[in-house]
Design a protein around this motif. Sequence first.
Motif, mmCIF file in Angstrom:
data_model
loop_
_atom_site.group_PDB
_atom_site.id
_atom_site.type_symbol
_atom_site.label_atom_id
_atom_site.label_comp_id
_atom_site.label_asym_id
_atom_site.label_seq_id
_atom_site.Cartn_x
_atom_site.Cartn_y
_atom_site.Cartn_z
ATOM 1 N N ASP A 477 0.837 -1.204 0.000
ATOM 2 C CA ASP A 477 0.000 0.000 0.000
ATOM 3 C C ASP A 477 0.865 1.245 0.000
ATOM 4 O OD1 ASP A 477 -2.856 -0.823 0.170
ATOM 5 O OD2 ASP A 477 -2.148 -1.859 1.959
ATOM 6 N N ASP A 478 0.432 2.223 -0.763
ATOM 7 C CA ASP A 478 1.074 3.538 -0.828
ATOM 8 C C ASP A 478 -0.019 4.575 -0.588
ATOM 9 O OD1 ASP A 478 2.436 5.857 -1.390
ATOM 10 O OD2 ASP A 478 3.377 5.098 -3.217
ATOM 11 N N VAL A 479 0.103 5.342 0.512
ATOM 12 C CA VAL A 479 -0.946 6.264 0.938
ATOM 13 C C VAL A 479 -0.367 7.672 1.058
ATOM 14 C CG1 VAL A 479 -2.643 6.783 2.722
ATOM 15 C CG2 VAL A 479 -2.076 4.408 2.208
ATOM 16 N N ARG A 480 -1.122 8.669 0.573
ATOM 17 C CA ARG A 480 -0.706 10.061 0.687
ATOM 18 C C ARG A 480 -1.888 10.907 1.154
ATOM 19 N NH1 ARG A 480 4.102 10.570 -2.327
ATOM 20 N NH2 ARG A 480 4.495 8.730 -3.626
ATOM 21 N N GLY A 481 -1.597 11.926 1.953
ATOM 22 C CA GLY A 481 -2.628 12.839 2.418
ATOM 23 C C GLY A 481 -2.066 14.230 2.620
ATOM 24 N N ASP A 482 -2.879 15.255 2.368
ATOM 25 C CA ASP A 482 -2.395 16.624 2.550
ATOM 26 C C ASP A 482 -3.530 17.542 2.965
ATOM 27 O OD1 ASP A 482 -3.633 17.903 0.047
ATOM 28 O OD2 ASP A 482 -2.398 16.343 -0.863
ATOM 29 N N GLY A 502 1.485 17.825 4.659
ATOM 30 C CA GLY A 502 1.239 16.623 3.877
ATOM 31 C C GLY A 502 2.188 15.528 4.284
ATOM 32 N N GLY A 503 1.837 14.315 3.940
ATOM 33 C CA GLY A 503 2.690 13.189 4.277
ATOM 34 C C GLY A 503 2.322 11.977 3.457
ATOM 35 N N SER A 504 3.147 10.957 3.562
ATOM 36 C CA SER A 504 2.904 9.713 2.846
ATOM 37 C C SER A 504 3.369 8.553 3.696
ATOM 38 C CB SER A 504 3.634 9.713 1.498
ATOM 39 O OG SER A 504 5.032 9.785 1.685
ATOM 40 N N ALA A 505 2.876 7.380 3.363
ATOM 41 C CA ALA A 505 3.261 6.167 4.081
ATOM 42 C C ALA A 505 3.185 4.995 3.119
ATOM 43 C CB ALA A 505 2.353 5.939 5.280
ATOM 44 N N LYS A 506 4.096 4.043 3.302
ATOM 45 C CA LYS A 506 4.090 2.813 2.525
ATOM 46 C C LYS A 506 4.174 1.626 3.474
ATOM 47 C CE LYS A 506 6.360 4.797 -1.564
ATOM 48 N NZ LYS A 506 7.493 4.659 -2.507
ATOM 49 N N ALA A 507 3.574 0.534 3.069
ATOM 50 C CA ALA A 507 3.632 -0.679 3.892
ATOM 51 C C ALA A 507 3.480 -1.890 2.993
ATOM 52 C CB ALA A 507 2.543 -0.662 4.961
ATOM 53 N N THR A 508 4.192 -2.942 3.359
ATOM 54 C CA THR A 508 4.050 -4.245 2.703
ATOM 55 C C THR A 508 3.739 -5.266 3.782
ATOM 56 O OG1 THR A 508 5.614 -3.635 0.965
ATOM 57 C CG2 THR A 508 5.155 -5.979 1.267
ATOM 58 N N ALA A 509 2.713 -6.052 3.560
ATOM 59 C CA ALA A 509 2.279 -6.989 4.583
ATOM 60 C C ALA A 509 1.978 -8.346 3.975
ATOM 61 C CB ALA A 509 1.049 -6.462 5.315
ATOM 62 N N ALA A 538 -2.301 5.199 7.407
ATOM 63 C CA ALA A 538 -3.084 6.357 6.977
ATOM 64 C C ALA A 538 -2.350 7.636 7.357
ATOM 65 C CB ALA A 538 -4.472 6.333 7.601
ATOM 66 N N ILE A 539 -2.761 8.722 6.716
ATOM 67 C CA ILE A 539 -2.207 10.044 7.008
ATOM 68 C C ILE A 539 -3.353 10.944 7.455
ATOM 69 C CG2 ILE A 539 -0.944 12.033 6.123
ATOM 70 C CD1 ILE A 539 0.732 9.508 6.275
ATOM 71 N N GLY A 540 -3.411 11.261 8.739
ATOM 72 C CA GLY A 540 -4.421 12.171 9.257
ATOM 73 C C GLY A 540 -3.936 13.604 9.156
ATOM 74 N N THR A 541 -4.798 14.485 8.643
ATOM 75 C CA THR A 541 -4.411 15.897 8.479
ATOM 76 C C THR A 541 -5.517 16.836 8.954
ATOM 77 O OG1 THR A 541 -5.210 15.821 6.184
ATOM 78 C CG2 THR A 541 -2.851 15.437 6.543
ATOM 79 N N SER A 542 -6.394 16.389 9.827
ATOM 80 C CA SER A 542 -7.524 17.197 10.263
ATOM 81 C C SER A 542 -7.064 18.524 10.845
ATOM 82 C CB SER A 542 -8.333 16.418 11.314
ATOM 83 O OG SER A 542 -9.439 17.157 11.740
ATOM 84 N N ARG A 547 -0.897 13.741 11.297
ATOM 85 C CA ARG A 547 -0.913 12.591 12.196
ATOM 86 C C ARG A 547 -0.675 11.310 11.383
ATOM 87 N NH1 ARG A 547 -1.997 12.959 17.924
ATOM 88 N NH2 ARG A 547 -3.474 11.249 17.739
ATOM 89 N N PRO A 548 0.596 10.926 11.172
ATOM 90 C CA PRO A 548 0.829 9.624 10.527
ATOM 91 C C PRO A 548 0.304 8.511 11.427
ATOM 92 C CG PRO A 548 2.814 10.990 10.525
ATOM 93 C CD PRO A 548 1.840 11.652 11.454
ATOM 94 N N VAL A 549 -0.432 7.594 10.849
ATOM 95 C CA VAL A 549 -1.055 6.516 11.602
ATOM 96 C C VAL A 549 -0.505 5.184 11.102
ATOM 97 C CG1 VAL A 549 -3.248 5.427 12.204
ATOM 98 C CG2 VAL A 549 -3.114 7.905 11.955
#
Length: 789
Positions: A477-482, A502-509, A538-542, A547-549
Amino acid sequence: MMTRTSIVRTGFAAALLGTTGLASIATAQTLIPPATQDPVVAAPEAATAGPVAPDAAGADIIVTGTRRAERLQDVAVAITAVSGEALAKSGYTSASDLQYVVPSLTFNNSQGAGFSIRGFGSQSFDYNLEKSVSVVLDDVVQGLPRSIGFNTFADVERVEVLEGPQGTLFGKNASAGVVFVVTGKPQLGVTSVKGSVRYGTDNETQIENTVNLPISETLAARFSGTYQKRDGYLFNAFTKTKEGGYRDVALRGKLLWQPTPDIQAITTAEYFDHKDDGYNIIENVRSLTAYATPPSPTSQTNLDYATLFAQYGFAAGTGNQTYLANNPWYGYVEQKGISENITASLGDYTLTSITAYKEQRSGNFNDPDYTATDFYTLNRNRLKANQFSQELRLNSPKGKTFDYILGLFYYRQNATAFEAQAGKRNRTDLPALTYINPVGSGSAYGSEQRSYAAFGEGNLHLSKELTLIGGFRLTHDDVRGDYAPTTDAPYTYLGTIPPAVGGSAKATAFTGKGTIQYKPTRDIMVYATYARGYKAPAIGTSRGVLRPVQQENVDSFEAGIKSQFLNRRLTVNLTGYITNFYNFQANTFILQPSGDYLGLLGNAPKVEARGFELSTNFRATRDLTLSANMTYNHSQYKGFLVGCYANQPINAAAGPGCYRQGATTINDATDTDVILAPRVVYNLGVNYEPRLTETLKLFSSLNWSHRASTLSVAGDPGTRMPAYGLLNGTLGVGALDGRMRISVYGRNLTDQLFIARLRPLPFGPTGSYLQTVAGEGRRTVGVRLDYAF
């Protein structure tokens, strides 16, 4: 706000469509394919007899949630199957009402519009947070935010709820379970029309039709549609009108092309449109504590609710069904999509390709100060999103020592959103259309998701009685939020503007499962399963707070027995489970100095659940069926840090409960119940259908559903929603051949008021709470006509 005129105008148009054959739910049973066939190339999709066992003829319930057509009693998975006919008899109309039919299912309308299974589901509304419970409609994952992908039961043949993590066969993960929905498939050489019309309390209206048309020997089309609406049920003391109504339109067209017995292509086009003026969303004040010192008329953080309500002649209370709003509550969701499902037999193997695209527009507007003032009067959000998915699946032939399913999956989602919350805050010096805002501007959000997966599942039949089942899924998974401040013409906002983030996160499971299945006789099967589940980061930006999760993982241990006795007239299925979630993704609400609450996405280090599910069905006679279903679920947080609730005692040291951490207080919610997770849910049902004459039959059913109390906000005992029970019934008469049926239906016959959400009241005295009265929290009685020809 939806007006009565607009409802009537839309209703006339839908009724006109209904007369031309574009609106309805099909309730007749279709053919049940042999269990050795694969669902995608079998004859018409398998039908079930509802959340109970076989029909009067003793036919087996066939399910396809495991990507093969199999007897429900042979599947080593906890599945609740509900037929379209059972849904029609229940009287329910909306997809979210499935929670009143399936004991293990709960719907959370306030945070992301998603289901929970066994107490676990998405507990936030950030745009790139995927759902813990995946909704799969006709093999297509419904991943768009703030929508579950369907809004009515139009032409639904069955719904299968797979409980527990499904970390192998389903796209987009599904760390808590899957709601698998199958709608009617075109039939070659068949011309048919099926439909229904209903009318009930609060002008509840529903018009439905499904039409199947043969075009040639190799082509057939199927059109279905629904129009339904209901007037409001809560009184706005400011406008002196009832609000909380809704209107749904759903249309679906399918084209089947089957040039040879070995090749089949189904093209599906869908559209649904939902509008409401606060249905299941409007909040009113449940309780008010007394201020030590009443707030001044110029306070920018507090309101004197008791005085404001008294001016309109009502007061807060547990049975309060009155609210104040000088800005309307309004919501809408419009979604459309197209998909192509192609299957081909390659000798004894079956290859399936599912390509789908969907897009969505949605929005919500409400008055978040719960008064007729402009103190905090604007809450506006708009969303645009789209998704594309591609799945390839290869099914090996069954009946050999080893059979398997292999697949590849790709998913892409893009979303953009706008939000703004603001008010005058008792300021009298502000120009028109100028408001104070927590972030000094409108808020623009962007989200991107990409998911890639390879998966497989195999069955090793060591003997006729003993089978080993293993599955895997490799997911990336590749996730981005801003977030960025933006304008909202014609409004002007005052406040401190945070910078864009903004931020991004990647994960392999790697997830999977292992199962031992033992079947000593045709009527008894036992199994034990270990499953590993996963949910993307996930990337929380409220409000500009990054908030990287972390990714969510789950270990589940499950054992069950499925059994039938008395010549299969009595069915008893029992499942026990132990489930541990790690880095469980959830929201926490923190009281701000401004007086409102900020919801931030985070991780609970661990959540534990222990429970069992019991399902029984007894066909006492050919005409009389009794059923009883129960779920016991004990789920608790471990180490989840949330805000302290009102007047919570402060401990001297860190640990479970409230304690100081620097200048703030933190509540360690360890050993408190997971929100929206009742410990006990049970259903009791009776169905009696005797023949009256040579051509007529009586249709009658009665169902009691009870749900224990549950928390609405993590760690806050003041948000415990009381237990409640619902009594539903249907009584009708119809032709034995199913061509015509007329019935009366009743939902919530005891007129039980119950609550869908509780949370602290912003801008009010400490210890005060808001409630959302459920749309089904009052009696509904109506009449329904079904027809088929």
